[in-house]
Design an enzyme around this catalytic site. Structure first.
Site, short mmCIF file in Angstrom:
data_model
loop_
_atom_site.label_atom_id
_atom_site.label_comp_id
_atom_site.label_asym_id
_atom_site.label_seq_id
_atom_site.Cartn_x
_atom_site.Cartn_y
_atom_site.Cartn_z
N PRO A 82 0.88 -1.08 -0.35
CA PRO A 82 -0.06 0.19 -0.25
C PRO A 82 1.12 0.95 0.38
O PRO A 82 1.70 1.59 0.80
CB PRO A 82 -0.83 -0.15 1.44
CG PRO A 82 -0.14 -0.98 2.43
CD PRO A 82 1.04 -1.66 1.29
N GLY A 84 0.67 5.47 -0.71
CA GLY A 84 -0.53 6.45 -0.46
C GLY A 84 -0.66 7.36 -1.40
O GLY A 84 -1.97 7.99 -1.89
N ARG A 169 10.09 13.74 8.74
CA ARG A 169 10.86 13.68 7.09
C ARG A 169 11.71 14.75 6.47
O ARG A 169 10.35 15.70 6.09
CB ARG A 169 9.52 12.88 5.71
CG ARG A 169 9.85 11.66 6.53
CD ARG A 169 8.82 11.37 5.75
NE ARG A 169 8.27 9.65 6.05
CZ ARG A 169 6.43 9.18 5.92
NH1 ARG A 169 6.09 10.35 4.49
NH2 ARG A 169 6.33 8.05 6.29
N LYS A 259 0.44 -5.80 9.12
CA LYS A 259 2.53 -4.79 8.78
C LYS A 259 2.81 -4.35 9.58
O LYS A 259 1.96 -3.11 9.98
CB LYS A 259 1.73 -4.14 7.75
CG LYS A 259 2.28 -3.33 6.64
CD LYS A 259 2.08 -3.36 5.26
CE LYS A 259 3.19 -2.29 4.64
NZ LYS A 259 3.52 -1.22 4.82
N HIS A 283 8.84 0.07 7.31
CA HIS A 283 8.14 1.25 6.26
C HIS A 283 9.00 1.41 5.32
O HIS A 283 8.55 2.69 4.86
CB HIS A 283 7.00 1.60 7.19
CG HIS A 283 5.81 2.27 7.18
ND1 HIS A 283 4.73 1.81 7.51
CD2 HIS A 283 5.34 3.60 5.50
CE1 HIS A 283 3.80 3.47 7.13
NE2 HIS A 283 4.36 3.91 5.82
N ARG A 286 10.51 4.70 6.29
CA ARG A 286 9.52 6.49 6.21
C ARG A 286 9.42 6.01 7.84
O ARG A 286 9.45 7.38 7.49
CB ARG A 286 8.95 5.66 5.19
CG ARG A 286 8.85 5.40 3.83
CD ARG A 286 8.23 5.31 2.86
NE ARG A 286 6.85 6.05 3.06
CZ ARG A 286 7.03 7.54 2.61
NH1 ARG A 286 8.27 7.76 1.21
NH2 ARG A 286 5.88 8.36 2.62
N GLY A 316 12.80 -2.38 0.48
CA GLY A 316 14.44 -2.62 0.39
C GLY A 316 14.21 -3.12 -0.92
O GLY A 316 15.43 -3.61 -1.78
N ARG A 318 14.38 -4.83 -4.11
CA ARG A 318 14.69 -4.19 -5.83
C ARG A 318 15.18 -4.71 -6.81
O ARG A 318 14.91 -4.65 -8.05
CB ARG A 318 15.56 -2.80 -5.99
CG ARG A 318 15.75 -1.80 -4.49
CD ARG A 318 14.68 -1.28 -4.82
NE ARG A 318 14.14 -0.32 -4.15
CZ ARG A 318 13.30 0.12 -3.30
NH1 ARG A 318 12.63 -1.43 -3.03
NH2 ARG A 318 12.83 0.68 -2.44
C1 FMN Z 1 5.64 7.05 -1.21
C2 FMN Z 1 5.00 6.10 -0.58
C3 FMN Z 1 3.81 5.71 0.37
C4 FMN Z 1 3.67 4.83 1.57
N1 FMN Z 1 2.14 5.13 2.13
C5 FMN Z 1 1.59 3.90 2.59
C6 FMN Z 1 0.63 3.96 3.44
O1 FMN Z 1 -0.21 4.91 3.39
N2 FMN Z 1 0.28 2.70 4.31
C7 FMN Z 1 1.33 1.53 4.45
O2 FMN Z 1 0.49 0.54 5.26
N3 FMN Z 1 2.31 1.79 4.60
C8 FMN Z 1 2.78 2.96 3.48
N4 FMN Z 1 4.08 3.06 3.11
C9 FMN Z 1 4.93 1.25 3.17
C10 FMN Z 1 4.60 0.60 2.38
O3 FMN Z 1 3.48 -0.25 2.67
C11 FMN Z 1 5.54 -0.50 2.06
O4 FMN Z 1 5.75 -0.75 3.61
C12 FMN Z 1 7.29 0.23 1.90
O5 FMN Z 1 6.95 0.90 0.64
C13 FMN Z 1 8.25 -1.17 1.71
O6 FMN Z 1 8.94 -0.94 0.96
P1 FMN Z 1 9.80 -0.42 -0.35
O7 FMN Z 1 9.22 1.30 -0.84
O8 FMN Z 1 11.64 0.01 -0.51
O9 FMN Z 1 9.37 -1.65 -1.76
C14 FMN Z 1 4.41 3.50 1.62
C15 FMN Z 1 5.05 4.03 1.27
C16 FMN Z 1 6.27 4.49 -0.09
C17 FMN Z 1 7.11 4.54 -0.57
#
Ligand code: FMN
Length: 418
Positions: A82, A84, A169, A259, A283, A286, A316, A318
């Site tokens: 997911p 956003g 952030r 999650k 996450h 983030r 992570g 990729r």
């Molecule tokens: C731009 C962005 C927005 C995200 N928004 C959500 C969200 O709304 N809810 C959530 O559970 N995780 C959110 N995540 C986390 C992702 O679901 C996921 O855990 C994470 O992107 C995995 O890492 P990766 O980007 O390295 O694959 C977000 C990630 C990104 C990059």
């Protein structure tokens, strides 16, 4: 097959193309991590520390990466995480992503904070649909949203538990990309410098229904992305407990996934609350900076829950080799966040499909090198990661002898019955 018209051989190529296309503020919101980005960098270096163990002279001419996940056949061991802001990568980006996932035969997770209504996704991109939930202090609002997802036909609920407060952030504050979005000289110039994005994404929203809104928020909170939501306190997430998870279990009749789990103790608690699955995740680096990498904690967590629940992981990933490493270390499948967002930013559904196609080809190549005909054959013997030796049952083997020792130890350990 990745799209030959998109000049990207790997996810990093897609990332660079997305960087050119999307305004800097939005790109950084997607691409970067929190605080000093220690967790973000470590998510990658942790994968790089793990090495593959090739196996030769095995007939791997018939290979499949299909798996059965929660009773459904899916074509690759990947689900879309997911996120956003997919709707800012491309006009109706969530729909583009969901369609690409459905065509590839993999699950798509719609975020609570999406800009496309869950009913639209269900009607226009029917596939394996999961809905991600951020719980609000006003439980009744969250429970109504869960019921809405059930009626819309979503087959899994993904409850995110690592967003207790927003990640720190600072670059978002500097470049003006905050939520709610506010106009500043800096971000107006940023948008003007990206005319293709301005016309094809922002322009199309304006020409249709105006600036995007959080279409899955309850009516009283639904607002355009520029407006502070009514009663911001209603969105705070810091009073939730395991009892809330138990209540969701009582209300949600389908697959329940938690999650953001990073310890065996929390994994066992989620199991005790009746969850079917966890996502080992920080996450994507983030939220809480300086956490360990999910791939590093995955083996111990998988050992603690054993076959009693389905373990997924993200953060992570990729390369196809990362997927293979995660599967070898105990994950049933992985989620990808940024990779498919980059693809969506580059060319909508075709771009997201391109990202998925890159993973498909890379996983297939890895399986061949490792002498695996199916992903079920990926076990800990296929990776070399002595730094993850924990001395606990099922810990990573350095040698076959180590594995034997652990196997014997395994018999002696008692796990709590839950
Ligand atoms: C731009 C962005 C927005 C995200 N928004 C959500 C969200 O709304 N809810 C959530 O559970 N995780 C959110 N995540 C986390 C992702 O679901 C996921 O855990 C994470 O992107 C995995 O890492 P990766 O980007 O390295 O694959 C977000 C990630 C990104 C990059």
């Amino acid at each position: 097959m990745p799209d030959k018209k998109i000049a990207a051989y790997n996810i990093e190529d897609l990332r660079r193309l997305a960087q050119i296309r999307v305004p800097k503020g939005i790109f950084e919101f997607v691409d970067r991590g929190s605080e000093d980005e220690v967790a973000l960098r470590n998510n990658r270096s942790a994968f790089e520390r793990i090495k593959m163990v090739p196996n030769t002279l095995i007939d791997v001419s018939k290979r499949t990466q299909a798996i059965n996940l929660f009773g459904h056949d899916i074509k690759m061991p990947i689900a879309i995480a997911p996120t956003g802001v997919a709707g800012l990568m491309w006009y109706q980006g969530e729909l583009a992503l969901a369609k690409a996932a459905a065509a590839a035969g993999i699950p798509f997770t719609l975020a609570t904070g999406s800009m496309t209504a869950m009913e639209t996704i269900a009607a226009e991109a029917p596939g394996r649909l999961w809905f991600q939930l951020y719980m609000w202090p006003d439980r009744s609002l969250s429970h109504a949203l869960v019921e809405r997802a059930r009626v819309a036909g979503f087959e899994a609920l993904v409850v995110t538990v690592d967003g207790v407060v927003p990640g720190n952030r600072e670059y978002n504050l500097r470049n003006g990309f905050t939520m709610p979005f506010s106009y500043s000289r800096r971000n107006i110039v940023d948008v003007l410098r990206h005319p293709r994005w301005m016309f094809s994404v922002l322009g199309r929203y304006m020409a249709n229904d105006g600036l995007p809104r959080y279409e899955n928020y309850p009516t009283e909170l639904k607002n355009r992305i520029t407006a502070a939501p009514v009663g911001r306190g209603m969105l705070r997430n810091d009073s939730l407990t395991w009892e809330d998870l138990r209540e969701l279990r009582r209300r949600w009749p389908h697959t329940l996934i938690v999650k953001g789990i990073m310890t065996p103790a929390d994994a066992l608690r989620a199991l005790e609350c009746g969850a079917d699955s966890i996502v080992v995740s920080n996450h994507g680096g983030r939220n809480l900076d300086s956490t360990r990498a999910p791939i590093d904690v995955l083996p111990t967590i998988a050992d603690s829950v054993r076959e009693r629940m389905t373990v997924l992981m993200d953060s992570g990933v990729r390369r196809g080799s990362d997927v293979v490493k995660a599967l070898a270390l105990g994950a049933k499948a992985v989620l990808v966040g940024r990779p498919t967002l980059y693809g969506t930013a580059v060319n909508g559904e075709a771009g997201a499909a391109h990202a998925i196609g890159i993973f498909r080809e890379e996983i297939d190549r890895m399986m061949a090198h490792m002498g695996c005909r199916s992903v079920a054959e990926l076990d800990r013997q296929r990776v070399w990661a002595p730094h993850l030796q924990s001395g606990r049952p099922g810990a990573l083997p350095g040698t076959v002898f180590d594995e034997l020792v652990h196997h014997v130890a395994d018999q002696a350990v008692e796990y709590p019955e839950i």
